[in-house]
Enzyme design. Structure first.
Site: not given
Length: 342
Positions: A53, A81, A137, A222, A224-225, A229, A327
């Site tokens: 993502e 992960t 996490q 947290v 399910g993202d 899922k 330039k």
């Protein structure tokens, strides 16, 4: 550039509780400016193994994005992960100001976001939290709720007993924190004030079912993202007030993807601004359907920029040409005197 070692050093020198506390402050400041941001759902590339993502956001002065993946099977090949890095740039010129690791930082900003929301949704006397999913996490969530919200007992469960053992090994000497290892989700949830689910499998799971939910619980969902899922049975969402980060993204990625388009949800910034209620009474069930939003990474990158400058951390990175004549890009190849290929 801030490497993983730079961020680890930063945490060691500031202290994790203080850094999390400062991060909550940055998050609250930025969520209070919600209308000032150019917001969009993250762009995702899905595969059978996971998702990659990009998460962009900008206000009038700063632009940020995060690259992040989610591949639940990565541990089998020795990889996390979740892996991430991010950029903070100047809107006026487009010049990148900071390139940073965000793998460690994502875990911290996710925990800080959970606490920021729980301050407005959980009962003030909450002292017991069930933590379902004890992977990468989990320690960050545990310590954030312990140090910043007063949680004194963690009730732990994971289908992988080694993950729970890892968490216990890391946190067993934390002053004022009791760890209770449970044999099932139902056992862990029983009697908890707050329930945090942070599981990794990319499946439509039902970690929590309505029969497990007690009056007054705050659910911090947290894990399910992404599409396909979930962690919460749809009946759990129907039991109480549901708060999300950015509704257009959460409708697609959160547990609320199970619900019809007219299912009522409230974006958190409205609670923070006093435009919508959080918790009405001690018996109400509240749900934070957390998927992670780009604004949270923007806040984290701002904090990393400020604290790393104070501590003298980071390495100048020769990523953008420094030209005497802006330039003359071709001149940066330094081909003068070299034979040109035909």
């Amino acid at each position: 550039m801030l490497t993983t070692q730079d961020v680890a050093t930063l945490v060691q020198r500031v202290g994790l509780p203080d850094l999390l506390r400062r991060l909550v402050g940055y998050l609250e400041t930025d969520y209070a400016r919600w209308a000032e941001f150019d917001k969009t759902p993250r762009v995702a590339a899905h595969s059978q193994d996971g998702v990659i993502e990009l998460m962009p956001i900008a206000d009038a002065s700063l632009y940020s994005f995060k690259y992040v993946n989610g591949h639940p099977k990565n541990h089998r090949v020795g990889l996390p992960t979740v892996m991430a890095f991010g950029v903070l740039a100047d809107v006026a010129t487009g010049s990148p100001a900071l390139l940073s690791e965000l793998t460690l930082t994502t875990a911290m900003r996710t925990a800080a976001t959970s606490v920021m929301v729980a301050k407005r949704l959980a009962r003030p006397d909450s002292r017991v939290m069930a933590l379902i999913g004890n992977g990468a996490q989990s320690e960050f969530q545990a310590l954030a709720f312990h140090h910043l919200l007063g949680i004194r007992e963690l009730r732990l469960y994971d289908i992988d007993a080694a993950a729970t053992a890892k968490l216990v090994r890391h946190l067993q000497h934390t002053p004022g924190l009791t760890l209770t290892v449970c044999s099932s989700t139902a056992e862990a949830v029983r009697g908890a004030d707050i329930v945090t689910t942070v599981t990794a499998d990319k499946t439509n799971a039902t970690i929590l079912t309505p029969d497990m939910i007690e009056p007054g619980m705050h659910i911090n969902g947290v894990g399910g993202d992404c599409p396909g899922k979930t962690e919460l049975h749809r009946g759990v969402l129907e039991m109480g007030r549901v708060i999300c980060e950015f509704e257009p993204q959460s409708r697609i990625e959160g547990d609320m993807q199970q619900m019809p388009a007219d299912f009522p949800v409230t974006e958190f910034w409205r609670v923070l601004a006093g435009q919508a209620p959080g918790r009405d009474n001690d018996a109400q069930v509240t749900v934070f359907d957390s998927v992670g939003f780009a604004l949270e990474d923007y806040s984290a990158l701002r904090l990393l920029r400020d604290v790393s400058a104070q501590l003298g951390l980071g390495t100048p990175l020769d990523l953008i040409p420094q030209m005497a004549d802006p330039k003359d890009l071709f001149g940066e190849l330094h081909l003068d005197g070299h034979r040109q290929a035909a």
